[in-house]
Design an enzyme around this catalytic site. Structure first.
Site, PDB file in Angstrom:
ATOM      1  CG  HIS A  73      30.775  48.690  -8.548  1.00  0.00           C
ATOM      2  ND1 HIS A  73      31.821  47.820  -8.635  1.00  0.00           N
ATOM      3  CD2 HIS A  73      30.727  49.099  -7.264  1.00  0.00           C
ATOM      4  CE1 HIS A  73      32.389  47.696  -7.432  1.00  0.00           C
ATOM      5  NE2 HIS A  73      31.737  48.454  -6.593  1.00  0.00           N
ATOM      6  CE1 TYR A 201      34.378  42.663 -14.765  1.00  0.00           C
ATOM      7  CE2 TYR A 201      34.558  40.349 -15.384  1.00  0.00           C
ATOM      8  CZ  TYR A 201      33.837  41.390 -14.840  1.00  0.00           C
ATOM      9  OH  TYR A 201      32.570  41.158 -14.368  1.00  0.00           O
ATOM     10  N   PRO A 293      30.852  32.461 -16.199  1.00  0.00           N
ATOM     11  CG  PRO A 293      32.133  32.050 -14.299  1.00  0.00           C
ATOM     12  CD  PRO A 293      31.655  31.407 -15.552  1.00  0.00           C
ATOM     13  CE  LYS A 297      24.808  40.451 -18.846  1.00  0.00           C
ATOM     14  NZ  LYS A 297      24.895  41.363 -17.730  1.00  0.00           N
ATOM     15  CE1 TYR A 385      30.467  42.852 -16.261  1.00  0.00           C
ATOM     16  CE2 TYR A 385      29.449  44.690 -15.103  1.00  0.00           C
ATOM     17  CZ  TYR A 385      30.245  43.557 -15.094  1.00  0.00           C
ATOM     18  OH  TYR A 385      30.808  43.122 -13.915  1.00  0.00           O
TER      19      TYR A 385
HETATM   20  P1  RFL Z   1      21.078  27.346  -8.162  1.00  0.00           P
HETATM   21  O1  RFL Z   1      21.667  28.504  -7.470  1.00  0.00           O
HETATM   22  O2  RFL Z   1      21.990  26.252  -8.604  1.00  0.00           O
HETATM   23  O3  RFL Z   1      19.951  26.760  -7.205  1.00  0.00           O
HETATM   24  C1  RFL Z   1      19.321  25.520  -7.469  1.00  0.00           C
HETATM   25  C2  RFL Z   1      18.798  24.950  -6.175  1.00  0.00           C
HETATM   26  O4  RFL Z   1      18.148  23.712  -6.443  1.00  0.00           O
HETATM   27  C3  RFL Z   1      18.571  22.762  -5.474  1.00  0.00           C
HETATM   28  N1  RFL Z   1      18.435  21.387  -6.039  1.00  0.00           N
HETATM   29  C4  RFL Z   1      17.407  20.566  -5.763  1.00  0.00           C
HETATM   30  N2  RFL Z   1      16.321  20.733  -5.013  1.00  0.00           N
HETATM   31  C5  RFL Z   1      15.455  19.677  -4.918  1.00  0.00           C
HETATM   32  N3  RFL Z   1      15.668  18.481  -5.535  1.00  0.00           N
HETATM   33  C6  RFL Z   1      16.757  18.305  -6.305  1.00  0.00           C
HETATM   34  N4  RFL Z   1      16.984  17.130  -6.916  1.00  0.00           N
HETATM   35  C7  RFL Z   1      17.685  19.371  -6.452  1.00  0.00           C
HETATM   36  N5  RFL Z   1      18.842  19.508  -7.113  1.00  0.00           N
HETATM   37  C8  RFL Z   1      19.295  20.752  -6.854  1.00  0.00           C
HETATM   38  C9  RFL Z   1      19.993  23.127  -5.174  1.00  0.00           C
HETATM   39  O5  RFL Z   1      20.404  22.612  -3.914  1.00  0.00           O
HETATM   40  C10 RFL Z   1      19.915  24.645  -5.189  1.00  0.00           C
HETATM   41  O6  RFL Z   1      19.611  25.181  -3.924  1.00  0.00           O
HETATM   42  O7  RFL Z   1      20.261  27.797  -9.465  1.00  0.00           O
HETATM   43  P2  RFL Z   1      19.388  29.119  -9.746  1.00  0.00           P
HETATM   44  O8  RFL Z   1      18.435  29.379  -8.640  1.00  0.00           O
HETATM   45  O9  RFL Z   1      18.888  28.950 -11.133  1.00  0.00           O
HETATM   46  O10 RFL Z   1      20.442  30.326  -9.702  1.00  0.00           O
HETATM   47  C11 RFL Z   1      21.444  30.444 -10.683  1.00  0.00           C
HETATM   48  C12 RFL Z   1      22.681  31.115 -10.097  1.00  0.00           C
HETATM   49  O11 RFL Z   1      23.045  30.442  -8.915  1.00  0.00           O
HETATM   50  C13 RFL Z   1      23.865  31.117 -11.082  1.00  0.00           C
HETATM   51  O12 RFL Z   1      23.422  31.360 -12.403  1.00  0.00           O
HETATM   52  C14 RFL Z   1      24.916  32.185 -10.716  1.00  0.00           C
HETATM   53  O13 RFL Z   1      25.522  31.903  -9.489  1.00  0.00           O
HETATM   54  C15 RFL Z   1      25.977  32.285 -11.815  1.00  0.00           C
HETATM   55  N6  RFL Z   1      27.063  33.210 -11.456  1.00  0.00           N
HETATM   56  C16 RFL Z   1      26.896  34.582 -11.579  1.00  0.00           C
HETATM   57  N7  RFL Z   1      25.731  35.090 -12.023  1.00  0.00           N
HETATM   58  C17 RFL Z   1      25.558  36.449 -12.101  1.00  0.00           C
HETATM   59  O14 RFL Z   1      24.468  36.896 -12.549  1.00  0.00           O
HETATM   60  N8  RFL Z   1      26.522  37.336 -11.676  1.00  0.00           N
HETATM   61  C18 RFL Z   1      27.716  36.901 -11.199  1.00  0.00           C
HETATM   62  O15 RFL Z   1      28.524  37.716 -10.787  1.00  0.00           O
HETATM   63  C19 RFL Z   1      27.958  35.478 -11.165  1.00  0.00           C
HETATM   64  N9  RFL Z   1      29.123  34.975 -10.699  1.00  0.00           N
HETATM   65  C20 RFL Z   1      28.283  32.705 -11.010  1.00  0.00           C
HETATM   66  C21 RFL Z   1      29.312  33.626 -10.639  1.00  0.00           C
HETATM   67  C22 RFL Z   1      28.514  31.335 -10.940  1.00  0.00           C
HETATM   68  C23 RFL Z   1      29.754  30.870 -10.553  1.00  0.00           C
HETATM   69  N10 RFL Z   1      29.968  29.480 -10.549  1.00  0.00           N
HETATM   70  C24 RFL Z   1      29.877  28.730  -9.363  1.00  0.00           C
HETATM   71  C25 RFL Z   1      29.976  28.799 -11.817  1.00  0.00           C
HETATM   72  C26 RFL Z   1      30.537  33.152 -10.213  1.00  0.00           C
HETATM   73  C27 RFL Z   1      30.777  31.780 -10.199  1.00  0.00           C
HETATM   74  C28 RFL Z   1      32.144  31.288  -9.779  1.00  0.00           C
HETATM   75  C1  PHB Z   2      31.668  37.760  -8.394  1.00  0.00           C
HETATM   76  O1  PHB Z   2      31.720  38.781  -7.666  1.00  0.00           O
HETATM   77  O2  PHB Z   2      31.613  36.626  -7.915  1.00  0.00           O
HETATM   78  C2  PHB Z   2      31.702  37.922  -9.867  1.00  0.00           C
HETATM   79  C3  PHB Z   2      31.665  39.197 -10.389  1.00  0.00           C
HETATM   80  C4  PHB Z   2      31.706  39.380 -11.767  1.00  0.00           C
HETATM   81  C5  PHB Z   2      31.781  38.276 -12.591  1.00  0.00           C
HETATM   82  C6  PHB Z   2      31.791  36.996 -12.070  1.00  0.00           C
HETATM   83  C7  PHB Z   2      31.764  36.822 -10.689  1.00  0.00           C
HETATM   84  O3  PHB Z   2      31.845  38.466 -13.933  1.00  0.00           O
END
Ligand code: RFL
Ligand code: PHB
Length: 392
Positions: A73, A201, A293, A297, A385
């Protein structure tokens, strides 16, 4: 007693990517994950990868499917005041972002880990960390009802915001900085064509909305919701109606509702732990910090933490230098705070704050107006971004 060099807690993107990079560098590692592999893969979360994150996946040797199936993109769309306007990421920064789902990325890393014969204990319960200040650390846990022990040199706490790594530390060991937001995001995954070629957005008086995608036939859409909203009160029909009401007419008309494959509500929060190191424990990813989110990042910060940590551990084992480990927390936090700033400011620009008065709303409109009339302001948004450079 089992033994490894680095014990990694959590098989999310941070833990799996760290495991792959350490393995490439010849460093033995074992991952302990609370849930099953299927449960980890069932979580629908991030979708946008910065160039630096995608390159790190290449470096880890797992970038093949991402390069084949990820969508490049070169811009994003901002929808407000009944119109859609483009931010030309490529033109302003020379860089693009890659649309590739976090669960696909985790699947690639898990498959690679399995093929390399590396140890991951899924459904590891009651993980606890012992002797963080001593030369040899021990992780205790339960697996299939049996008490187990894993001795190691270092622990990487990659267990997300609700994990045990940070939670097990005494409160006096760290400082946390936090900002809550008076709203959440309601997200829907559905098989339908994205309403535009790029992410849209939307800022609207009814609240923020986002049309993202996972492929040319699958969308991931979000609307700002109240913290008291319950999923049961959001039928698919109500979700699509509300989403359309917040979009400009062109985007709304192009959006074809479809049954939801997944629906979830996530609260928005900014959070940073300082420092990210406690003796032999290093926190990486959501275990150490959260961003709302809006700026996409979170996953990218998890990747940059892991890059710094993998390099530091490689220096330790290969060059017998602890300089990188000593610098890790400060180096990672510098990038974290810049992403915190950006995610907070984009959240403020695009959401409806229930406590805002008429003055605040006019300032928000003026901010958007300025953004769309100033190449300098657009460059600031674009360079954040696509991702700020990683410092060495
Ligand atoms: P995770 O993904 O939470 O993984 C942590 C893992 O640890 C396990 N765990 C345990 N394991 C052993 N013992 C325990 N006691 C444990 N407790 C937990 C869990 O089961 C899990 O498997 O953390 P990690 O690896 O640091 O990754 C971070 C990302 O997942 C997170 O920052 C992103 O998803 C945030 N996010 C986005 N980030 C982006 O860079 N681009 C995006 O487009 C984006 N969109 C988003 C998002 C997060 C969202 N939510 C759910 C707030 C969109 C949304 C809606
Ligand atoms: C997503 O595709 O889940 C997504 C994309 C951009 C954002 C947050 C979430 O800023």
């Amino acid at each position: 007693m089992q033994r490894t060099q680095v014990a990694i807690i959590g098989a999310g993107p941070a833990g799996l990517l760290l495991g792959a990079l350490l393995h490439k560098a010849g460093i033995a590692n074992t991952i302990l994950e609370l849930h099953s592999g299927e449960q980890v893969l069932a979580r629908v979360r991030a979708g946008i990868l910065e160039r630096g994150s995608a390159e790190l996946l290449d470096e880890a040797g797992v970038g093949r499917r991402m390069r084949a199936e990820g969508l490049i993109h070169e811009g994003i769309q901002l929808s407000f005041g009944g119109q859609r306007q483009r931010i030309d990421l490529q033109g302003l920064t020379g860089q693009s972002v890659l649309v590739y789902g976090q669960n696909e990325l985790c699947r690639d890393l898990m498959d690679d880990r399995k093929a390399a014969g590396l140890t991951t204990h899924y459904e590891a319960r009651h993980v606890s960390l012992h002797g963080l200040g001593e030369p040899r650390v021990v992780v205790r846990y339960q697996h299939l009802g049996q008490a187990r022990e894993l001795a190691c040199d270092y622990i990487a706490g990659c267990d997300g915001f609700h994990g045990v790594s940070r939670a097990g530390l005494p409160a006096s060991a760290y400082h946390s900085y936090e900002r809550g937001y008076p709203f959440g995001w309601l997200g829907v995954l559905a098989d339908t064509r994205p309403p535009a070629d790029e992410l849209v957005y939307a800022q609207h008086e009814r609240g923020f909305a986002l049309c993202s995608m996972r492929s040319r036939t699958r969308v991931r859409c979000y609307i700002q919701c109240s913290l008291s909203d319950r999923l049961e009160s959001w039928s698919d029909a109500r979700f699509w109606r509300e989403l359309k009401s917040r979009l400009d007419p062109v985007t709304a008309a192009a959006l074809e509702p479809a049954p939801s494959l997944e629906k979830s509500i996530a609260p928005l929060r900014s959070y940073v732990t300082e420092p990210l190191r406690f003796g032999r424990l290093f926190l990486a990813g959501d275990a150490g910090h959260l961003v709302p989110p809006t700026g996409a990042k979170g996953l990218n910060l998890a990747a940059s933490d892991v890059r710094y940590l993998a390099r530091a551990l490689t220096e330790h084992y290969r060059d017998r230098s602890d300089a990188g480990l000593a610098r890790y927390s400060e180096q990672a936090l510098r990038r974290v705070w810049r992403a915190e700033r950006f995610s907070w400011s984009l959240t403020r620009l695009l959401h409806n704050f229930p406590d805002h008065n008429g003055f605040d709303q006019r300032i928000q409109q003026a901010d958007l107006d300025y953004l769309m009339s100033s190449r300098a302001a657009q460059t600031v948004l674009a360079e954040n971004y696509v991702g700020l450079p990683l410092t060495e």
